[in-house]
Enzyme design. Structure first.
Site, PDB file in Angstrom:
ATOM      1  N   HIS B 208       0.815  -1.213   0.000  1.00 34.36           N
ATOM      2  CA  HIS B 208       0.000   0.000   0.000  1.00 34.36           C
ATOM      3  C   HIS B 208       0.849   1.263   0.000  1.00 34.36           C
ATOM      4  O   HIS B 208       0.329   2.355  -0.207  1.00 34.36           O
ATOM      5  CB  HIS B 208      -0.994  -0.043   1.171  1.00 34.36           C
ATOM      6  CG  HIS B 208      -2.168  -0.936   0.872  1.00 34.36           C
ATOM      7  ND1 HIS B 208      -3.463  -0.576   1.111  1.00 34.36           N
ATOM      8  CD2 HIS B 208      -2.231  -2.168   0.302  1.00 34.36           C
ATOM      9  CE1 HIS B 208      -4.277  -1.548   0.720  1.00 34.36           C
ATOM     10  NE2 HIS B 208      -3.545  -2.536   0.236  1.00 34.36           N
ATOM     11  N   SER B 212       0.070  -1.219  -6.421  1.00 42.87           N
ATOM     12  CA  SER B 212       0.251  -2.356  -7.341  1.00 42.87           C
ATOM     13  C   SER B 212       0.965  -1.936  -8.611  1.00 42.87           C
ATOM     14  O   SER B 212       0.758  -0.819  -9.095  1.00 42.87           O
ATOM     15  CB  SER B 212      -1.121  -2.914  -7.730  1.00 42.87           C
ATOM     16  OG  SER B 212      -1.699  -3.591  -6.655  1.00 42.87           O
ATOM     17  N   LYS B 235     -13.905  -8.208  -8.254  1.00 39.58           N
ATOM     18  CA  LYS B 235     -13.102  -9.003  -9.185  1.00 39.58           C
ATOM     19  C   LYS B 235     -12.373 -10.125  -8.442  1.00 39.58           C
ATOM     20  O   LYS B 235     -12.295 -11.263  -8.928  1.00 39.58           O
ATOM     21  CB  LYS B 235     -12.094  -8.103  -9.905  1.00 39.58           C
ATOM     22  CG  LYS B 235     -11.500  -8.739 -11.141  1.00 39.58           C
ATOM     23  CD  LYS B 235     -10.639  -7.781 -11.921  1.00 39.58           C
ATOM     24  CE  LYS B 235      -9.987  -8.498 -13.078  1.00 39.58           C
ATOM     25  NZ  LYS B 235      -9.136  -7.614 -13.880  1.00 39.58           N
ATOM     26  N   ASP B 236     -11.873  -9.817  -7.253  1.00 40.53           N
ATOM     27  CA  ASP B 236     -11.209 -10.838  -6.440  1.00 40.53           C
ATOM     28  C   ASP B 236     -12.192 -11.918  -6.013  1.00 40.53           C
ATOM     29  O   ASP B 236     -11.858 -13.105  -5.998  1.00 40.53           O
ATOM     30  CB  ASP B 236     -10.573 -10.198  -5.205  1.00 40.53           C
ATOM     31  CG  ASP B 236      -9.209  -9.578  -5.517  1.00 40.53           C
ATOM     32  OD1 ASP B 236      -8.661  -9.892  -6.586  1.00 40.53           O
ATOM     33  OD2 ASP B 236      -8.707  -8.795  -4.698  1.00 40.53           O
ATOM     34  N   GLU B 279       6.983 -33.556  -1.353  1.00 38.02           N
ATOM     35  CA  GLU B 279       5.754 -33.090  -1.987  1.00 38.02           C
ATOM     36  C   GLU B 279       6.096 -32.377  -3.290  1.00 38.02           C
ATOM     37  O   GLU B 279       7.210 -31.883  -3.469  1.00 38.02           O
ATOM     38  CB  GLU B 279       5.027 -32.124  -1.047  1.00 38.02           C
ATOM     39  CG  GLU B 279       4.515 -32.790   0.194  1.00 38.02           C
ATOM     40  CD  GLU B 279       3.321 -33.678  -0.106  1.00 38.02           C
ATOM     41  OE1 GLU B 279       2.192 -33.230   0.044  1.00 38.02           O
ATOM     42  OE2 GLU B 279       3.531 -34.836  -0.519  1.00 38.02           O
TER      43      GLU B 279
END
Lengths: 213, 419
Positions: B208, B212, B235-236, B279
């Site tokens: 922040h 972005s 959107k998320d 894994e």
């Protein structure tokens, strides 16, 4: 970045293509109560004298829908809540076979190939030209040919044994994950709900983004 | 009435201004693609893991004589215990998948570049914490793979100079992986997620501050930024719907596809499995470890292979802004790197033979090469691209960046003269 997705999808497909050492006979296990009950009966006759199923209790068998009278006969004077322990002590097993027979509760999950492995293993016994009993699926095995497939010669008898093996494997598949059917049933509802939800979210998203010039 | 309550709170706590600053007024580039959803998804998976993990811990026993049975107790007798356990086990894979995509996006679009270096490095820290948490969690079912995986990996600390053996014993709490190891791994596996939550807060504070990045690689004008809420919240959430669909397919229909069969056999210190595999998310790094014939070298190479990402801001000094968008050679490099990761993953999965060993060694060289050659390749690429001509917006940005660097240098020199 879209190429990344394609590469990953291809990668997922290739995982299934990795070869096993011995080709296994594929088996379609049954999930119906009749076959599984039959498998339980065969297992009690052919396997349970040496092998335990410590994560299954007699009560679980009745709860699944196996005839209570049969279960009562199997458990004898053991309690309903006692697990399916073997009738063979570990010391006796060591003396007879040189190994403690493994617990079968998770057998189907504990081998590469799963149910097909156990099925192929049970049916892989045969006599070598010198008359020695062999099992190419697991050559080091100490287990005798419990189903008698090596000595079965005529086709009808072999089919009968194959059916028995499939019943036993179906039971073991149930025993390895008793909630499998419930999980899949719930899964369809969850997926259905999520698809509706995602579709609605898609429309809400378009509506909100539509406000932008 | 609600207005009065909020006013009462605002006089004592910056609630409204926080929501405004971080959500309703938080500027977000409007051109973000769906690749920017994965950070949010990682947060959701983290929450899923914490919640399912806390409920699993209520039924799990951290004791070598009970833990394997307690997993079966959860799977068979606890109400919806199977759902908790499969969600948690699948969640670990989902977490790594989401994080790998998140990292791949950062690499592709050059989001690690100035001014986002600290954002990238906090992310690197989170990756290390995630790996440690996953590794310790894998011991808890006390299956064969759990036991032997933990044995192999703790053994690697023998490579520590002078105190190697002591460090291994200190980590395990015993001469071999045993009860002491299990209980401490359980305690730490429960602790680490909360450290991760703290690190995520730091990651978000850094985000922040610098905001972005976006697919164009160019800082956008104010008019191209839109508030995070409601545009990106929805959107998320839409992306989350898709994620949950894929996740549920695995949880409900393919839960065992991600669990190694050998881990359904209780740990047996007397019997080594035919071949020990980690894994899937550790396979490429495991392949690098095995490719170096010497233990110390292998451990150093594996450690470096995870840490290489942190050097990206230093390695990638191209003046062309953004990532692969304006840089065709960088784009090719990126895809070759992904391909190399898949090759390493395959090598890590298969039992070692002379052939896979050789492939692994070549792939390891390619892995490090694709990082270490970036400074040279990007220099050549930059010259070629400038000669070929770049879009005006990119040239403008390059000039303004060059100007700030020049100004900084001048200021520095002036300060030096004054002193």
């Amino acid at each position: 970045m879209n190429a990344l997705v394609k590469v990953l999808v291809l990668c997922c497909f290739s995982i299934g293509a990795w070869a096993n050492e011995v080709p296994l006979e594929k088996v379609n296990v049954a999930t119906d109560a009749v076959t599984i009950s039959r498998g339980a009966e065969d297992l009690m006759n052919d396997c349970h004298s040496c092998h335990t199923l410590k994560y299954i209790r007699y009560r679980d068998l009745v709860a699944f829908g196996i005839d209570k009278q049969k279960v009562d006969a199997w458990r004898g004077d053991q309690a309903m809540d006692s697990p399916l322990l073997g009738q063979f002590s570990d010391a006796d097993a060591m003396q007879s076979f040189g190994i403690v027979p493994p617990d079968l509760s998770l057998m189907v999950k504990a081998r590469d190939g799963g149910s097909s492995y156990v099925y192929s293993y049970l049916l892989a016994y045969h006599n070598s030209p010198d008359g020695v009993l062999e099992n190419p699926v697991y050559p080091a095995t100490k287990m005798p040919d419990a189903l008698g497939i090596a000595s079965a010669t005529d086709a009808a008898q072999r089919t009968e044994i194959q059916g028995r093996a499939r019943d036993i494997v179906s039971f073991l598949t149930w025993a390895a994950d008793p909630h499998d059917a419930e999980r899949k049933r719930l899964g369809y509802y969850v997926l259905g709900y999520l698809i509706v939800l995602t579709t609605l979210l898609y429309f809400v998203k378009n509506q909100i983004w539509g406000r932008l010039k | 009435m609600p207005g009065r309550i909020i006013k009462w709170i605002d006089q004592r706590f910056p609630l409204t201004s926080f929501v405004k600053h971080e959500l309703t007024d938080y500027p977000t580039p409007r051109n973000l693609s769906y690749w920017w959803n994965f950070g949010f998804l990682a947060g959701v998976v983290l929450m899923l893991q914490v919640v399912t993990g806390i409920f699993l811990a209520m039924h799990y026993r951290a004791d070598i004589s009970l833990s394997f049975d307690s997993i079966q107790h959860i799977m068979r007798e606890v109400n919806y215990g199977w759902l908790l356990r499969y969600m948690h086990a699948t969640g670990a894979s989902a977490f790594f998948f989401v994080i790998f995509v998140h990292m791949a996006r950062t690499l592709y679009y050059g989001s690690y570049r100035a001014p986002r270096e600290l954002l990238w490095w906090t992310g690197q820290g989170l990756l290390l914490l995630l790996m440690a948490t996953a590794f310790m969690g894998y011991l808890l079912p006390w299956g064969q793979m759990s036991y032997w995986g933990a044995t192999v990996i703790t053994n690697l600390f023998q490579a520590t100079p002078f105190f190697g053996d002591q460090i291994v014993i200190w980590l395990r709490g015993d001469y071999t992986v045993g009860d002491a190891t299990l209980t401490r791994f359980f305690a730490l596996h429960y602790l680490f997620p909360f450290i991760i939550i703290g690190a995520v807060v730091i990651h978000l504070v850094a985000l922040h501050t610098v905001k972005s990045s976006n697919p164009s690689g160019i800082d956008l004008a104010a008019k191209d930024n839109i508030p995070f809420h409601p545009y990106f919240t929805i959107k998320d959430l839409y992306g989350l719907g898709w994620f949950l669909i894929v996740y549920s397919v695995f949880v409900f229909f393919l839960p065992d596809s991600l669990i190694e069969p050998a881990n359904n056999i209780p740990a047996n210190p007397m019997q080594t499995p035919n071949h020990i595999v980690p894994e899937w998310y550790f396979l490429p790094f495991y392949a690098i470890l095995r490719s170096v014939p010497n233990l110390v070298g292998g451990v150093v190479a594996m450690g470096l292979s995870v840490m290489m990402f942190a050097f990206m801001p230093f390695l990638d000094r191209s003046r062309i802004p953004g990532g692969a968008h304006y840089r065709p050679i960088f784009k090719i490099q990126f895809y070759l790197f992904l391909l190399d990761m898949l090759v390493l993953g395959y090598v890590g999965y298969t039992p070692p033979t002379n052939q896979t060993l050789l492939i692994g060694q070549i792939a390891t060289l390619c892995y490090f090469g694709s990082f270490l050659l970036i400074p040279f390749i990007s220099r050549i690429e930059e010259r070629w691209l400038v000669r070929r001509g770049l879009p005006p917006a990119v040239i403008a940005l390059m000039e303004s960046e060059a100007l700030t660097i020049e100004q900084r240098r001048l200021k520095h020199r002036r300060r030096g003269e004054q002193a």
